[in-house]
Design an enzyme around this catalytic site. Structure first.
Site, PDB file in Angstrom:
ATOM      1  CG  ASP A   1      -6.142   2.443  28.284  1.00 47.79           C
ATOM      2  OD1 ASP A   1      -7.328   1.614  29.010  1.00 47.79           O
ATOM      3  OD2 ASP A   1      -6.109   3.582  28.625  1.00 47.79           O
TER       4      ASP A   1
ATOM      5  CD  GLU B   1     -21.728  -6.919  -5.778  1.00 49.21           C
ATOM      6  OE1 GLU B   1     -22.782  -6.070  -5.822  1.00 49.21           O
ATOM      7  OE2 GLU B   1     -22.143  -8.048  -6.207  1.00 49.21           O
TER       8      GLU B   1
ATOM      9  CD  GLU C   1     -23.167   0.648  -4.853  1.00 52.17           C
ATOM     10  OE1 GLU C   1     -23.584  -0.050  -5.519  1.00 52.17           O
ATOM     11  OE2 GLU C   1     -23.767   1.667  -3.875  1.00 52.17           O
TER      12      GLU C   1
ATOM     13  CD  GLU D   1     -22.537   1.149  -8.571  1.00 47.71           C
ATOM     14  OE1 GLU D   1     -23.945   1.774  -9.002  1.00 47.71           O
ATOM     15  OE2 GLU D   1     -22.469   0.109  -8.424  1.00 47.71           O
TER      16      GLU D   1
ATOM     17  CD  GLU E   1     -19.770  -2.288  -6.812  1.00 51.07           C
ATOM     18  OE1 GLU E   1     -19.572  -3.383  -6.983  1.00 51.07           O
ATOM     19  OE2 GLU E   1     -20.786  -1.424  -6.756  1.00 51.07           O
TER      20      GLU E   1
ATOM     21  CG  HIS F   1     -25.750  -5.018  -3.495  1.00 47.69           C
ATOM     22  ND1 HIS F   1     -25.674  -4.778  -4.719  1.00 47.69           N
ATOM     23  CD2 HIS F   1     -26.649  -4.051  -2.716  1.00 47.69           C
ATOM     24  CE1 HIS F   1     -26.245  -3.491  -5.156  1.00 47.69           C
ATOM     25  NE2 HIS F   1     -26.950  -3.251  -3.712  1.00 47.69           N
TER      26      HIS F   1
ATOM     27  NE  ARG G   1     -28.439  -5.719 -10.377  1.00 46.04           N
ATOM     28  CZ  ARG G   1     -28.072  -6.585 -10.954  1.00 46.04           C
ATOM     29  NH1 ARG G   1     -29.067  -7.073 -11.911  1.00 46.04           N
ATOM     30  NH2 ARG G   1     -26.897  -7.126 -11.218  1.00 46.04           N
TER      31      ARG G   1
ATOM     32  CD  GLU H   1     -26.638  -8.857  -5.017  1.00 49.81           C
ATOM     33  OE1 GLU H   1     -25.848  -8.971  -5.685  1.00 49.81           O
ATOM     34  OE2 GLU H   1     -27.903  -8.645  -5.234  1.00 49.81           O
TER      35      GLU H   1
ATOM     36  NE  ARG I   1     -30.376  -5.562  -5.106  1.00 49.54           N
ATOM     37  CZ  ARG I   1     -29.415  -5.240  -5.776  1.00 49.54           C
ATOM     38  NH1 ARG I   1     -28.398  -5.939  -6.058  1.00 49.54           N
ATOM     39  NH2 ARG I   1     -29.309  -4.053  -6.387  1.00 49.54           N
TER      40      ARG I   1
END
Length: 468
Positions: A51, A130, A132, A213, A220, A269, A339, A357, A359
Site C-alpha cells: 500500500d 563520507e 559522519e 571526527e 566517521e 562529503h 577544504r 569531492e 563538500r
C-alpha cells in the site's frame, strides 16, 4: 547474485525470513518481512504488492497499489535479528505497467545511471560518500504546546570535563573542535567503531577505516567507492549498522547535520568520478591534473548548487551546519586540497583515483536522490561546457570582507533551497531521470517540515524576546 543464487543462499543458510526493504522520499529505510516459504523464483521475478498510500509523499488512497521489485544482488543476512533473515533492497514499480514509479528514489538513481550511459559522456560513475555521525548516551526532546526543548549528553563529551561522577571523572576527553585523531583514552569510541566496521564487512560491504571526527562525540567510518545505486544501497546499510550497533552499546547515533551548538556539524562529503571505455574521464592535464570534462563537471555543480541544496541538504537543521566558522563549505568555489570551498579536488598520484569531492552535502540526504542530482548537475556542466572559473587556492575563511563578498554562496535555509529548485530544475528533468511530479511532491513534503519549524516558538526566542 541471481534469483537462483539468492534462493540457494536462503536454503544453505537455513534462513527463516526475507526482509524486503525500500527507501521513502525523505531517505528513511522501510521494510516488510516475509516468511521464507513464500519466497520463490516467481516472488523474486513478479515482486511484492504493498500500500503506497501509507508512505508520506507517495500515492493517495484511491490509487495506492504499488509493487516492490527485489534486487537479488543487494541481498545480505541481517546481523541484528534473532531469527536468521535475509534482507533485499527493492525498487518500486507501477503494478499495471511494470515501469519505475516516478517518485521512487532508488528508481531515480537507476535512471541517472542509465542516462549517463545514453549521454555518451561515460559508462559508469563511482561514488565515495563520507558520512559522519554523533554518538550520545542520553537524548531527550519535547515538542508540545508549552514545552520545546532538547538535551543530549555523553560521558566523553567536552562539556562534561567538570562533571562530578560517582566513580570519578578521568578528565580524558576531546575539547571543542579537538576530536580529530587523538588516541584513547581521549578517543573512547575505538571499540564501538571497530564493531561497526566489522559488522559492515560481514555484510559484504567494502570498508577501509574509522576515526573520531573534529567535534565532541563525532565519528566517521570509511566506505570504499562503488557505483551510484549500489553505493546508495551501501549508505543505507551504513546508517542501519551505525544505529543498531550503537543501540546494542546502550548509545544513540544520529546523522543530524547539527545536533549540538558551538561545535562542528556533520557532513557527507561526496567523492565522484566518471569512467568511459575503462578509463578515468576526470584525469587530464588541466588544473590539478583534471580533464576539461572534470572542470565542466565542477562548473555544473557550482552553477546548480543552490538547487542541489534541496536534495544534498534537505533538512531545516542542515543550514545550522552551513554557516561560516565550523569548516562548513558555504562558498561556491573549488580548489585542489583546500577544504574551505564547496568543491575540492583531492590530491592523488594515480590517474585512476582522480575525482571531484562535493563538500556541502550532509547525511540527512536521501542518498539515491542526492547522488542522482549531483550527477545530473555535473553532466549538465559537461554538456553545456560550463566554465567553473578560476580555482580559489586561498583559505576562503580568511579572505577580507570585500573579496569574500564577490564569492557566491550556497543556500541559507531549506525554504531558499526549495525556491531555487523550483527555478532551476530543468537539468534534473533531462532524460526523465527526475520528474516534475516527483520534485513537486518532494517540495510539498519538505514544506511541511519548514512550516512546523517556522511556526514553533524556540527557546532562543524566549531568551531574546520574552522581556521585550
Amino acid at each position: 547474485m541471481s534469483a537462483k543464487d539468492l534462493l540457494k543462499l536462503i536454503k544453505d543458510e537455513d534462513v527463516a525470513y526475507v526482509d524486503i526493504r525500500f527507501t521513502d522520499p525523505r531517505g528513511k529505510l522501510q521494510h516488510v518481512t516475509v516468511m521464507e516459504s513464500e519466497v520463490d523464483e516467481d516472488f523474486l521475478e513478479d515482486g511484492f504488492m504493498f500500500d503506497g498510500s501509507s508512505i508520506a509523499g507517495w500515492k493517495s488512497i484511491e490509487a495506492s497499489d504499488m509493487k516492490l521489485m527485489p534486487d537479488c544482488d543487494s541481498a545480505y543476512i541481517d546481523p541484528f535479528y534473532a531469527e536468521k533473515t535475509v534482507c533485499v533492497h527493492c525498487s518500486v514499480v507501477e503494478p499495471d505497467t511494470g515501469e519505475s514509479y516516478g517518485r521512487d528514489p532508488r528508481g531515480t538513481a537507476e535512471k541517472a545511471e542509465a542516462y549517463l550511459k545514453s549521454s555518451g559522456i561515460g559508462d559508469v560513475s563511482y561514488w565515495g560518500p563520507e558520512a559522519e555521525f554523533f554518538l550520545f548516551d542520553d537524548v531527550r526532546y519535547s515538542n508540545t504546546m508549552n514545552k520545546v526543548s532538547f538535551e543530549v549528553d555523553a560521558l566523553d563529551a567536552a562539556w562534561n570535563s567538570g562533571t562530578e561522577y560517582e566513580m570519578g571523572n578521568t578528565g580524558h576527553r576531546p575539547g571543542i573542535k579537538g576530536g580529530y585523531f587523538p588516541v584513547n583514552p581521549i578517543d573512547d569510541g575505538q571499540d564501538i567503531r571497530s564493531e561497526m566496521l566489522s559488522t559492515m564487512k560481514r555484510l559484504g560491504m567494502k570498508v577501509d577505516k574509522h576515526h573520531h571526527e573534529v567535534a565532541s562525540c563525532q565519528h566517521e567510518l570509511g566506505l570504499v567507492f562503488g557505483t551510484l545505486t549500489k553505493q546508495a544501497d551501501e549508505l543505507q546499510k551504513y546508517k542501519y549498522v551505525v544505529h543498531n550497533v550503537a543501540q546494542a552499546y546502550g548509545k544513540s547515533a544520529t546523522f543530524m547535520p547539527k545536533p549540538i551548538y558551538g561545535d562542528n556539524g556533520t557532513g557527507m562529503h561526496c567523492n565522484m568520478s566518471i569512467w568511459k571505455d575503462g578509463k578515468p574521464l576526470f584525469a587530464g592535464d588541466k588544473y590539478a591534473d583534471l580533464s576539461q570534462e572534470a572542470l565542466y563537471f565542477i562548473g555544473g555543480i557550482l552553477t546548480h548548487a543552490k538547487a542541489l541544496n534541496a536534495f544534498t541538504n534537505p533538512s531545516t537543521n542542515s543550514y545550522k551546519r552551513l554557516i561560516p566558522g565550523f569548516e562548513a563549505p558555504v562558498l561556491r568555489a573549488y580548489s585542489a586540497s583546500n577544504r574551505s570551498g564547496c568543491v575540492r579536488i583531492p590530491w592523488t598520484e594515480n590517474p585512476k583515483a582522480k575525482r571531484v569531492e562535493a563538500r556541502f552535502p550532509d547525511p540527512a540526504a536521501n542518498p539515491y536522490l542526492c547522488f542522482a542530482a549531483l550527477l545530473m548537475a555535473g553532466l549538465d556542466g559537461i554538456k553545456n561546457k560550463i566554465d567553473p572559473g578560476e580555482a580559489m587556492d586561498k583559505n576562503l575563511y580568511d579572505l577580507p570582507a570585500e573579496e569574500l563578498a564577490g564569492i557566491p554562496t550556497v543556500c541559507g535555509s531549506l525554504r531558499e533551497a526549495l525556491e531555487e529548485l523550483q527555478k532551476d530544475m530543468d537539468f534534473l528533468l533531462a532524460g526523465d531521470v527526475f520528474t516534475k511530479d516527483q520534485i513537486d511532491g518532494y517540495c510539498d513534503l519538505k514544506m511541511e517540515e519548514i512550516e512546523l519549524y517556522e511556526h514553533t516558538p524556540h527557546p532562543v526566542e524566549y531568551g531574546m524576546y520574552y522581556s521585550c
